[in-house]
Design a protein around this motif. Structure first.
Motif, mmCIF file in Angstrom:
data_model
loop_
_atom_site.group_PDB
_atom_site.id
_atom_site.type_symbol
_atom_site.label_atom_id
_atom_site.label_comp_id
_atom_site.label_asym_id
_atom_site.label_seq_id
_atom_site.Cartn_x
_atom_site.Cartn_y
_atom_site.Cartn_z
ATOM 1 N N ARG A 38 0.840 -1.202 0.000
ATOM 2 C CA ARG A 38 0.000 0.000 0.000
ATOM 3 C C ARG A 38 0.866 1.239 0.000
ATOM 4 N NH1 ARG A 38 -2.536 -0.497 6.148
ATOM 5 N NH2 ARG A 38 -0.634 0.031 7.293
ATOM 6 N N GLN A 39 0.274 2.314 -0.495
ATOM 7 C CA GLN A 39 0.989 3.587 -0.550
ATOM 8 C C GLN A 39 0.040 4.702 -0.171
ATOM 9 O OE1 GLN A 39 2.967 4.363 -4.281
ATOM 10 N NE2 GLN A 39 4.342 5.829 -3.327
ATOM 11 N N ALA A 40 0.318 5.320 0.952
ATOM 12 C CA ALA A 40 -0.461 6.470 1.386
ATOM 13 C C ALA A 40 0.074 7.723 0.710
ATOM 14 C CB ALA A 40 -0.382 6.610 2.898
ATOM 15 N N GLY A 42 1.876 10.817 -0.190
ATOM 16 C CA GLY A 42 3.110 11.418 0.299
ATOM 17 C C GLY A 42 4.075 10.462 0.966
ATOM 18 N N LYS A 43 3.745 9.171 0.964
ATOM 19 C CA LYS A 43 4.610 8.183 1.609
ATOM 20 C C LYS A 43 5.084 7.144 0.610
ATOM 21 C CE LYS A 43 2.624 8.630 6.231
ATOM 22 N NZ LYS A 43 2.074 7.897 7.405
ATOM 23 N N GLU A 44 6.095 6.389 1.024
ATOM 24 C CA GLU A 44 6.605 5.332 0.172
ATOM 25 C C GLU A 44 5.668 4.117 0.212
ATOM 26 O OE1 GLU A 44 11.411 6.249 0.429
ATOM 27 O OE2 GLU A 44 10.601 4.374 1.213
ATOM 28 N N ARG A 45 5.749 3.332 -0.841
ATOM 29 C CA ARG A 45 4.975 2.095 -0.885
ATOM 30 C C ARG A 45 5.516 1.136 0.176
ATOM 31 N NH1 ARG A 45 3.451 -0.158 -6.747
ATOM 32 N NH2 ARG A 45 3.023 2.092 -6.861
ATOM 33 N N GLU A 46 4.590 0.500 0.910
ATOM 34 C CA GLU A 46 5.020 -0.376 1.988
ATOM 35 C C GLU A 46 4.351 -1.742 1.897
ATOM 36 O OE1 GLU A 46 3.956 1.268 5.787
ATOM 37 O OE2 GLU A 46 1.811 0.986 5.467
ATOM 38 N N SER A 61 1.943 -3.861 11.387
ATOM 39 C CA SER A 61 0.840 -2.912 11.515
ATOM 40 C C SER A 61 -0.520 -3.516 11.185
ATOM 41 C CB SER A 61 1.088 -1.695 10.628
ATOM 42 O OG SER A 61 1.216 -2.087 9.277
ATOM 43 N N GLU A 87 -5.451 5.194 9.543
ATOM 44 C CA GLU A 87 -4.073 5.080 9.035
ATOM 45 C C GLU A 87 -3.914 3.963 8.006
ATOM 46 O OE1 GLU A 87 -5.060 5.155 12.255
ATOM 47 O OE2 GLU A 87 -3.818 3.827 13.508
ATOM 48 N N ALA A 90 -5.007 4.274 1.952
ATOM 49 C CA ALA A 90 -3.910 4.192 0.987
ATOM 50 C C ALA A 90 -4.438 3.600 -0.312
ATOM 51 C CB ALA A 90 -2.781 3.313 1.527
#
Length: 123
Positions: A38-40, A42-46, A61, A87, A90
């Motif tokens: 997933r990618q939120a 402004g954040k990196e893909r996790e 998480s 949270e 994403a």
């Protein structure tokens, strides 16, 4: 050509559930590890979860809340998401590893990606 098509995203209230699906075509499915990332904004893909031939792994998480499963007869992989939190919002991506390789948690471990499906969890 290889195609991974996600579906099932949407808007849900905190505490709710969603089930994501990923339909795979153009590749040998049963011998591959399939993952969800997933990618939120402004954040990196996790990494979220991966399901191999006989094993699974989850990001800390989502442990206890998300379940990854697969149906090799239908070339499908699923992500059941329960107790959703804001949270978790994403774009969720389905990904396929190279044939015969083990599970992986890095984006570079995966050869093929879907276009993503948006999951939004409201508080």
């Amino acid at each position: 050509q290889v195609q991974l098509v996600e579906s099932g995203g949407g808007l849900v209230q905190a505490g709710g559930s969603l089930r994501l699906s990923c339909a795979a075509s153009g590749l040998t499915f049963s011998g591959r590890a399939m993952g969800w990332f997933r990618q939120a904004l402004g954040k990196e893909r996790e990494f979220v979860a991966v399901r191999g031939v006989s094993y699974t792994s989850y990001a800390d998480s989502v442990k206890g809340r998300f379940t990854i499963s697969r149906d090799n007869a239908k070339n499908m992989v699923y992500l059941q998401m329960n107790s959703l939190k804001p949270e978790d919002t994403a774009v969720y991506y389905c990904a396929a590893r190279g044939f015969g390789k083990g599970i992986g948690a890095r984006t570079e471990d995966y050869d093929y990606w879907g276009q993503g499906t948006q999951v939004t969890v409201s508080s």
